[in-house]
Scaffold this active site. Structure first.
Site, PDB file in Angstrom:
ATOM      1  N   VAL A  63       0.847  -1.193   0.000  1.00 13.61           N
ATOM      2  CA  VAL A  63       0.000   0.000   0.000  1.00 13.61           C
ATOM      3  C   VAL A  63       0.881   1.241   0.000  1.00 13.61           C
ATOM      4  O   VAL A  63       1.929   1.274   0.647  1.00 13.61           O
ATOM      5  CB  VAL A  63      -0.922   0.041   1.246  1.00 13.61           C
ATOM      6  CG1 VAL A  63      -1.891   1.222   1.150  1.00 13.61           C
ATOM      7  CG2 VAL A  63      -1.679  -1.259   1.423  1.00 13.61           C
ATOM      8  N   ASP A  64       0.438   2.248  -0.730  1.00 15.45           N
ATOM      9  CA  ASP A  64       1.100   3.556  -0.670  1.00 15.45           C
ATOM     10  C   ASP A  64       0.035   4.640  -0.696  1.00 15.45           C
ATOM     11  O   ASP A  64      -0.907   4.559  -1.485  1.00 15.45           O
ATOM     12  CB  ASP A  64       2.067   3.766  -1.839  1.00 15.45           C
ATOM     13  CG  ASP A  64       2.872   5.042  -1.669  1.00 15.45           C
ATOM     14  OD1 ASP A  64       3.823   5.037  -0.846  1.00 15.45           O
ATOM     15  OD2 ASP A  64       2.554   6.047  -2.319  1.00 15.45           O
ATOM     16  N   THR A  65       0.161   5.621   0.201  1.00 13.75           N
ATOM     17  CA  THR A  65      -0.809   6.710   0.294  1.00 13.75           C
ATOM     18  C   THR A  65      -0.081   8.043   0.200  1.00 13.75           C
ATOM     19  O   THR A  65       0.923   8.244   0.882  1.00 13.75           O
ATOM     20  CB  THR A  65      -1.590   6.644   1.621  1.00 13.75           C
ATOM     21  OG1 THR A  65      -2.272   5.388   1.711  1.00 13.75           O
ATOM     22  CG2 THR A  65      -2.612   7.774   1.715  1.00 13.75           C
ATOM     23  N   GLY A 101      -2.665   3.636  -3.431  1.00 14.84           N
ATOM     24  CA  GLY A 101      -2.486   2.510  -4.330  1.00 14.84           C
ATOM     25  C   GLY A 101      -2.430   1.241  -3.504  1.00 14.84           C
ATOM     26  O   GLY A 101      -1.819   1.221  -2.429  1.00 14.84           O
TER      27      GLY A 101
END
Length: 200
Positions: A63-65, A101
């Site tokens: 996960v990437d924020t 993502g």
């Protein structure tokens, strides 16, 4: 889960899956050439998961924020208090986007990815017009320094947010319903007590 974020751990626990944390060693600096927020978070999530998949079999969640300012600039974690202050000033009184993502890889053996699911979730966040003393007081807490965009909606910046359009858990760092749908497509049972499903 390929993330060291304690906030993501707390959120993921709400889905009733058992998981372990294997922190990805992927260097996000290699993606600095990407200027589109959607593209950046999707690629970062995938690369984080792929790096862990070289070392671990099972289901790998990456996960990437990131926060994207109204003019389109990607705002990661501020380097220092001055940068945090500038970020909050840029977001003050405006509506911005938070993109996450998410990559879910099915890995038969280390380095052998047999399936992958990818998605990007957007939440629109509106901030009040912030007085300088509010920004200064919040920055002084140190909280903004490990938050994309320089703020944490689940912490001291909660009073700053006047409207959210979309999934609020996405702003914290893990869009829960979207992740639950990915797990369902991968046939990972949900809503059970921790200890039932091994995750990496």
């Amino acid at each position: 889960m390929a993330s060291a974020s304690p906030r993501r751990r707390q959120l993921l626990e709400l889905l009733g899956v058992e998981f372990t944390v294997l922190v990805s060693q992927f260097e996000e600096s290699s993606l600095e050439h990407l200027t589109d927020g959607r593209v950046y978070v999707q690629q970062a999530a995938l690369c984080k998961a792929q790096e862990v998949a070289q070392r671990q079999a099972g289901w790998i969640l990456g996960v990437d924020t990131d926060v994207v300012a109204p003019e389109g600039t990607i705002l990661g974690k501020p380097a220092d208090s001055n940068e945090a202050t500038q970020m909050l000033r840029a977001l003050s009184g405006k509506t911005h986007s938070v993109f996450s993502g998410v990559a879910l890889l099915t890995v038969a053996a280390p380095g052998e990815i047999i399936a992958q699911e990818l998605l990007v979730v957007e939440t629109r966040v509106t901030m009040a017009t912030l007085p300088e003393e509010a920004i200064a007081a919040y920055v002084a807490t140190g909280e903004p320094l490990d938050k994309a965009g320089g703020y944490g909606i689940q912490g001291g910046a909660m009073p700053f947010v006047t409207h959210i359009d979309g999934d609020p858990s996405n702003v914290i760092g893990l869009p829960l319903w979207s992740v639950a749908e990915l797990f369902s497509r991968a046939k990972i049972p949900l809503w059970r007590n921790p200890g039932s499903i091994p995750m990496s």
